[in-house]
Design a protein around this motif. Structure first.
Motif, mmCIF file in Angstrom:
data_model
loop_
_atom_site.group_PDB
_atom_site.id
_atom_site.type_symbol
_atom_site.label_atom_id
_atom_site.label_comp_id
_atom_site.label_asym_id
_atom_site.label_seq_id
_atom_site.Cartn_x
_atom_site.Cartn_y
_atom_site.Cartn_z
ATOM 1 N N VAL A 158 0.580 -1.232 -0.093
ATOM 2 C CA VAL A 158 -0.131 -0.102 -0.319
ATOM 3 C C VAL A 158 0.498 1.365 -0.426
ATOM 4 O O VAL A 158 2.372 1.116 0.585
ATOM 5 C CB VAL A 158 -0.953 0.058 0.833
ATOM 6 C CG1 VAL A 158 -1.848 -1.140 1.163
ATOM 7 C CG2 VAL A 158 -0.151 0.033 2.571
ATOM 8 N N ALA A 204 0.459 -1.328 7.719
ATOM 9 C CA ALA A 204 0.342 -2.314 7.099
ATOM 10 C C ALA A 204 1.344 -3.408 6.827
ATOM 11 O O ALA A 204 2.622 -2.990 7.219
ATOM 12 C CB ALA A 204 0.733 -1.293 5.715
ATOM 13 N N HIS A 222 -4.593 -2.364 6.623
ATOM 14 C CA HIS A 222 -3.563 -1.496 6.429
ATOM 15 C C HIS A 222 -4.695 -0.429 7.291
ATOM 16 O O HIS A 222 -5.567 -0.172 7.784
ATOM 17 C CB HIS A 222 -3.863 -0.363 5.062
ATOM 18 C CG HIS A 222 -3.069 0.924 4.739
ATOM 19 N ND1 HIS A 222 -3.720 2.064 3.733
ATOM 20 C CD2 HIS A 222 -1.920 1.549 6.273
ATOM 21 C CE1 HIS A 222 -2.474 2.601 3.753
ATOM 22 N NE2 HIS A 222 -1.941 2.574 5.413
ATOM 23 N N ASN A 274 -7.411 -5.859 4.459
ATOM 24 C CA ASN A 274 -7.013 -6.631 3.095
ATOM 25 C C ASN A 274 -7.763 -8.268 3.011
ATOM 26 O O ASN A 274 -7.482 -9.402 2.874
ATOM 27 C CB ASN A 274 -5.446 -7.041 2.702
ATOM 28 C CG ASN A 274 -4.836 -7.687 1.851
ATOM 29 O OD1 ASN A 274 -4.676 -7.417 0.869
ATOM 30 N ND2 ASN A 274 -3.790 -8.080 1.473
#
Length: 200
Positions: A87, A127, A132, A158
């Motif tokens: 990310v 993350a 995240h 996720n």
């Protein structure tokens, strides 16, 4: 003390501008008796001084130790799953006036890294392969007129695995981690004069 999500969503924090795709997981308040509107930097410094698992209860340390061992075994925390890899950092989304403000200090004892630090709020992020997550700290006037610290945890799981992971750890957060964190952070405020003396 746990607060309703509206305690966070109803306040015009700058973090709202860059976390529209995150959901509010938890909102928690911490008592800081005698605090005034200009004391947020003092509180942040006190938290920095008490950062790290070594300052937490043995049960919290055990839970985090199990989590990190599982992460190492299953590859949850590999660099390829972190900020800047899986990310992008929230810093890349910040409006210029916030990005140009002091970022805040990173602490090697804290896995969450600084995104920004303003006069009344700050944000940190982490993350891995599960989520995240953002920890937002805000400084607000409480019911008794003293200012208090509020922590909001924002998450972007996720996929289905991340959602299952967040559901699985919820009881541990509410029964063990947050109560221990409350004692640690409220003590940090009460001990702030010692911290300030050490910094001079």
């Amino acid at each position: 003390m746990r607060l309703p999500k509206s305690a966070y969503t109803s306040h015009p924090w700058r973090i709202h501008e860059v976390t529209k795709d995150f959901s509010v997981e938890d909102v928690w308040s911490f008592r800081t008796p005698g605090a005034g509107p200009d004391d947020f930097p003092t509180m942040v410094a006190a938290l920095q001084a008490r950062a790290g698992l070594a300052q937490q209860s043995w049960l919290s340390r055990l839970l985090f130790d199990i989590r990190w061992k599982l992460g190492a075994l299953l590859g949850w925390d590999e660099p390829s799953a972190g900020v800047g890899a899986r990310v992008t950092s929230l810093r890349d989304r910040l409006p210029s006036d916030v990005r140009d403000a002091p970022r805040g200090l990173d602490n090697e004892n804290m896995p969450l890294k600084a995104v920004y630090e303003l006069d009344m709020e700050a944000a940190r992020e982490l993350a891995n392969k599960t989520v995240h997550t953002v920890m937002h700290l805000g400084w607000v006037q409480g019911a008794n007129s003293d200012y208090e610290l509020r922590m909001t945890v924002l998450v972007k799981p996720n996929g289905w695995f991340g959602r299952l992971y967040m559901a699985a750890i919820a009881p541990f957060r509410y029964l063990i981690v947050y109560p221990a964190l409350t004692r640690q952070w409220e003590r940090a405020w009460l001990d702030r004069d010692h911290v300030e003396g050490m910094s001079r």
